[in-house]
Scaffold this active site. Structure first.
Site, PDB file in Angstrom:
ATOM      1  CB  ALA A 174      -0.897  -0.120   1.218  1.00  0.00           C
TER       2      ALA A 174
ATOM      3  CG  ASN B 109      -0.184  -6.423   5.630  1.00  0.00           C
ATOM      4  OD1 ASN B 109       0.656  -7.554   6.212  1.00  0.00           O
ATOM      5  ND2 ASN B 109      -1.087  -6.490   5.347  1.00  0.00           N
TER       6      ASN B 109
ATOM      7  CG  HIS C  83       0.212   4.729   4.299  1.00  0.00           C
ATOM      8  ND1 HIS C  83       0.188   3.906   5.485  1.00  0.00           N
ATOM      9  CD2 HIS C  83      -0.645   4.453   3.507  1.00  0.00           C
ATOM     10  CE1 HIS C  83      -0.838   2.974   5.216  1.00  0.00           C
ATOM     11  NE2 HIS C  83      -1.339   3.443   4.029  1.00  0.00           N
TER      12      HIS C  83
END
Length: 275
Positions: A132, A198, A228
């Site tokens: 991601a 993850n 993020h």
């Protein structure tokens, strides 16, 4: 990927799982225009009908032996961390490459050691897509020249932290400003906050490892979504990136980019130009 945007994927791909990431990755591969060959997809016993509805045109099997008997060139885990532990070592022992999207599973030292041992003994490789986020390639390259610090920060609206240990740290319903929920190592964060595992694990494995990678988890009422942020510094320089991912159409809890990352990794196995 090919420079003109068309893939030439010829590898036989076996899938473990049939959920949102599997569906989105298959759709992306087919849309890319390559002749994708799927050896089959593994589901749990009794769920074959549901899996066939989710992945039309792909043969469904209910055991790992049946999947491996179809001789896939690579097996892609798209089913969650439990599937990595349950099936990963055997795939590698059979000499088949294993692409792992649930990278957070590797935060468990015993499982990571078991996968490495199976890969060495069987000859299969453990392939880890970026998932991601971005910047993984830069972190891995910087590590070769000397990497000093790597920090990963996950910034989400308070509601996104419900059902996690954050509920014991802050009153998520009344936050008015950014609040630090956790600061520590990637290894600990992956175990305490599995919904961030993850990404934290991918950053850690690319760079300084689980014990030396710094992680910050932040609840932010003004966050536009799940954000993020990665910062890295070393002998080759420093960089900082921010990525706001959109959710998958098939599973709102999953980033759309995660499935596309799987598709890209599979395409790169066979294309003549690899980026």
């Amino acid at each position: 990927m090919e420079v003109h945007g068309h893939a030439a994927v010829t590898a036989s791909v076996g899938l473990i799982g049939y959920g949102g990431i599997a569906q989105d990755a298959v759709a992306a591969l087919r849309a890319a225009g390559g002749e994708v060959k799927f050896a089959g997809a593994l589901c749990r016993p009794g769920r074959a009908a549901k899996a066939r509805a989710a992945l039309p045109g792909i043969d469904i099997v209910e055991s790992l032996d049946a999947l491996l008997a179809r001789q896939p060139g690579v097996v892609a885990e798209v089913a969650g961390q439990g599937a990595v532990a349950e099936h990963g070592p055997e795939v590698l022992r059979r000499g088949v490459d294993l692409l792992v999207i649930s990278i957070g599973a590797l935060a468990e030292p015993k499982l990571l050691d078991a996968l490495k041992s199976a890969a060495r003994n069987g000859g299969g490789r453990i392939l880890l897509p970026a998932g991601a986020i971005g910047g993984i390639d830069a972190i891995a390259a910087m590590r070769l020249g000397g990497l000093n610090t790597v920090r990963y920060r996950s910034r989400k609206p308070p509601a996104a932290w419900r059902g996690s240990p954050a509920e014991k740290v802050a009153d998520l319903d009344s936050l008015k400003s950014r609040t630090l929920l956790y600061r520590g190592t990637a290894g600990e964060a992956a175990l305490l906050y599995p919904q961030n595992a993850n990404v934290a694990a991918a950053v850690a494995l690319a760079g300084l490892g689980f014990d030396a990678t710094e992680v910050e988890l932040v609840a932010d009422p003004d966050a536009p979504g799940n954000v993020h942020e990665i910062e890295a510094e070393g002998a080759a320089g420093r960089f900082a990136i921010q990525l706001q991912g959109k959710p998958s159409r098939t599973n709102p809890k999953t980033s759309a980019l995660a499935a596309l990352s799987v598709a890209r990794a599979l395409m790169n196995l066979e294309t003549s130009i690899v980026i």
